[in-house]
Scaffold this motif. Structure first.
Motif, PDB file in Angstrom:
ATOM      1  N   GLU A 126       0.847  -1.191   0.000  1.00 32.61           N
ATOM      2  CA  GLU A 126       0.000   0.000   0.000  1.00 32.61           C
ATOM      3  C   GLU A 126       0.884   1.243   0.000  1.00 32.61           C
ATOM      4  OE1 GLU A 126      -3.704   1.482  -0.423  1.00 32.61           O
ATOM      5  OE2 GLU A 126      -3.360  -0.630   0.030  1.00 32.61           O
ATOM      6  N   GLY A 127       0.578   2.212  -0.871  1.00 31.87           N
ATOM      7  CA  GLY A 127       1.351   3.444  -0.940  1.00 31.87           C
ATOM      8  C   GLY A 127       2.595   3.369  -1.797  1.00 31.87           C
ATOM      9  N   SER A 128       2.796   2.261  -2.513  1.00 35.77           N
ATOM     10  CA  SER A 128       3.967   2.121  -3.380  1.00 35.77           C
ATOM     11  C   SER A 128       3.925   3.132  -4.519  1.00 35.77           C
ATOM     12  CB  SER A 128       4.042   0.716  -3.974  1.00 35.77           C
ATOM     13  OG  SER A 128       4.320  -0.237  -2.991  1.00 35.77           O
ATOM     14  N   THR A 129       5.110   3.504  -4.972  1.00 37.06           N
ATOM     15  CA  THR A 129       5.222   4.412  -6.110  1.00 37.06           C
ATOM     16  C   THR A 129       5.562   3.629  -7.377  1.00 37.06           C
ATOM     17  OG1 THR A 129       7.586   4.786  -5.797  1.00 37.06           O
ATOM     18  CG2 THR A 129       6.069   6.285  -4.624  1.00 37.06           C
ATOM     19  N   VAL A 130       5.457   4.304  -8.495  1.00 32.50           N
ATOM     20  CA  VAL A 130       5.846   3.711  -9.773  1.00 32.50           C
ATOM     21  C   VAL A 130       7.311   3.271  -9.709  1.00 32.50           C
ATOM     22  CG1 VAL A 130       6.221   4.215 -12.222  1.00 32.50           C
ATOM     23  CG2 VAL A 130       4.119   5.000 -11.082  1.00 32.50           C
ATOM     24  N   ALA A 131       8.173   4.094  -9.148  1.00 31.55           N
ATOM     25  CA  ALA A 131       9.598   3.772  -9.049  1.00 31.55           C
ATOM     26  C   ALA A 131       9.823   2.503  -8.235  1.00 31.55           C
ATOM     27  CB  ALA A 131      10.364   4.931  -8.425  1.00 31.55           C
ATOM     28  N   GLN A 132       9.092   2.329  -7.155  1.00 30.97           N
ATOM     29  CA  GLN A 132       9.257   1.139  -6.323  1.00 30.97           C
ATOM     30  C   GLN A 132       8.837  -0.126  -7.054  1.00 30.97           C
ATOM     31  OE1 GLN A 132       6.994   2.815  -3.066  1.00 30.97           O
ATOM     32  NE2 GLN A 132       8.820   2.840  -1.764  1.00 30.97           N
ATOM     33  N   GLN A 174      -3.623   5.034 -17.833  1.00 31.11           N
ATOM     34  CA  GLN A 174      -3.612   5.598 -19.179  1.00 31.11           C
ATOM     35  C   GLN A 174      -3.317   7.089 -19.236  1.00 31.11           C
ATOM     36  OE1 GLN A 174      -7.134   4.278 -21.265  1.00 31.11           O
ATOM     37  NE2 GLN A 174      -6.686   2.144 -20.849  1.00 31.11           N
ATOM     38  N   VAL A 175      -2.645   7.614 -18.198  1.00 27.54           N
ATOM     39  CA  VAL A 175      -2.212   9.006 -18.177  1.00 27.54           C
ATOM     40  C   VAL A 175      -0.717   9.015 -17.878  1.00 27.54           C
ATOM     41  CG1 VAL A 175      -2.446  11.244 -17.026  1.00 27.54           C
ATOM     42  CG2 VAL A 175      -4.466   9.802 -17.356  1.00 27.54           C
ATOM     43  N   LEU A 176       0.076   9.707 -18.712  1.00 28.55           N
ATOM     44  CA  LEU A 176       1.511   9.780 -18.471  1.00 28.55           C
ATOM     45  C   LEU A 176       1.769  10.234 -17.039  1.00 28.55           C
ATOM     46  CD1 LEU A 176       2.795  11.435 -21.757  1.00 28.55           C
ATOM     47  CD2 LEU A 176       3.098   9.078 -21.035  1.00 28.55           C
ATOM     48  N   CYS A 177       2.788   9.649 -16.407  1.00 33.88           N
ATOM     49  CA  CYS A 177       3.069   9.995 -15.021  1.00 33.88           C
ATOM     50  C   CYS A 177       4.568   9.975 -14.763  1.00 33.88           C
ATOM     51  CB  CYS A 177       2.347   9.042 -14.069  1.00 33.88           C
ATOM     52  SG  CYS A 177       2.984   7.351 -14.096  1.00 33.88           S
ATOM     53  N   VAL A 178       4.944  10.539 -13.634  1.00 36.45           N
ATOM     54  CA  VAL A 178       6.332  10.489 -13.167  1.00 36.45           C
ATOM     55  C   VAL A 178       6.454   9.307 -12.219  1.00 36.45           C
ATOM     56  CG1 VAL A 178       6.742  12.953 -13.475  1.00 36.45           C
ATOM     57  CG2 VAL A 178       5.832  12.109 -11.303  1.00 36.45           C
ATOM     58  N   GLU A 179       7.689   8.919 -11.930  1.00 39.26           N
ATOM     59  CA  GLU A 179       7.898   7.732 -11.111  1.00 39.26           C
ATOM     60  C   GLU A 179       7.593   7.934  -9.630  1.00 39.26           C
ATOM     61  OE1 GLU A 179      11.399   5.467 -11.755  1.00 39.26           O
ATOM     62  OE2 GLU A 179      10.757   4.908 -13.758  1.00 39.26           O
ATOM     63  N   THR A 180       7.304   9.157  -9.229  1.00 35.08           N
ATOM     64  CA  THR A 180       6.917   9.399  -7.840  1.00 35.08           C
ATOM     65  C   THR A 180       5.409   9.239  -7.639  1.00 35.08           C
ATOM     66  OG1 THR A 180       6.783  11.780  -8.269  1.00 35.08           O
ATOM     67  CG2 THR A 180       8.861  10.934  -7.349  1.00 35.08           C
ATOM     68  N   ALA A 181       4.686   8.952  -8.717  1.00 34.14           N
ATOM     69  CA  ALA A 181       3.232   8.761  -8.616  1.00 34.14           C
ATOM     70  C   ALA A 181       2.928   7.567  -7.708  1.00 34.14           C
ATOM     71  CB  ALA A 181       2.624   8.547  -9.997  1.00 34.14           C
ATOM     72  N   VAL A 182       1.938   7.740  -6.839  1.00 32.09           N
ATOM     73  CA  VAL A 182       1.545   6.695  -5.898  1.00 32.09           C
ATOM     74  C   VAL A 182       0.467   5.826  -6.529  1.00 32.09           C
ATOM     75  CG1 VAL A 182       0.566   6.239  -3.613  1.00 32.09           C
ATOM     76  CG2 VAL A 182       2.154   8.146  -3.933  1.00 32.09           C
ATOM     77  N   LEU A 183       0.628   4.518  -6.396  1.00 29.23           N
ATOM     78  CA  LEU A 183      -0.305   3.556  -6.983  1.00 29.23           C
ATOM     79  C   LEU A 183      -1.444   3.243  -6.024  1.00 29.23           C
ATOM     80  CD1 LEU A 183       2.466   1.193  -8.317  1.00 29.23           C
ATOM     81  CD2 LEU A 183       1.131   2.812  -9.645  1.00 29.23           C
ATOM     82  N   ARG A 184      -2.544   2.788  -6.578  1.00 26.48           N
ATOM     83  CA  ARG A 184      -3.686   2.339  -5.776  1.00 26.48           C
ATOM     84  C   ARG A 184      -4.019   0.924  -6.196  1.00 26.48           C
ATOM     85  NH1 ARG A 184      -7.566   1.611  -9.034  1.00 26.48           N
ATOM     86  NH2 ARG A 184      -7.784   2.778 -10.943  1.00 26.48           N
TER      87      ARG A 184
END
Length: 83
Positions: free
Chosen positions: A25-31, A59-69
């Motif tokens: 929970e709370g992982s980022t794209v980078a992780q 389906q929206v471009l994002c940076v690696e700090t974006a948080v996943l759900r």
């Protein structure tokens, strides 16, 4: 939580169309990218930190700090060039 990972273009050729991965929970794209790299080849080669890889979250471009759900779709693809 479960994340749907999709691969496109040359990444799809190396890794297939996609997979479901577990993430905290709370992982980022980078992780998630780092966890995939840690699996070793072929993920380590295709997603290596030295390679230019773009990401999209739902389906929206994002940076690696974006948080996943939970249930998110995370896409990896090479930069697109024209010509």
């Amino acid at each position: 939580m479960k994340i749907q990972v999709r691969y496109f273009a040359s990444l799809r050729e190396a890794l297939g169309t996609g997979e479901t991965v577990d993430a905290a929970e709370g992982s980022t794209v980078a992780q998630v990218r780092d966890a995939l790299i840690a699996r070793g080849a072929p993920h380590a080669t295709a997603l290596a930190r030295g390679r230019a890889v773009r990401t999209a979250l739902d389906q929206v471009l994002c940076v690696e700090t974006a948080v996943l759900r939970d249930g998110a779709e995370l896409a990896f693809f090479p930069p697109v060039t024209g010509g």
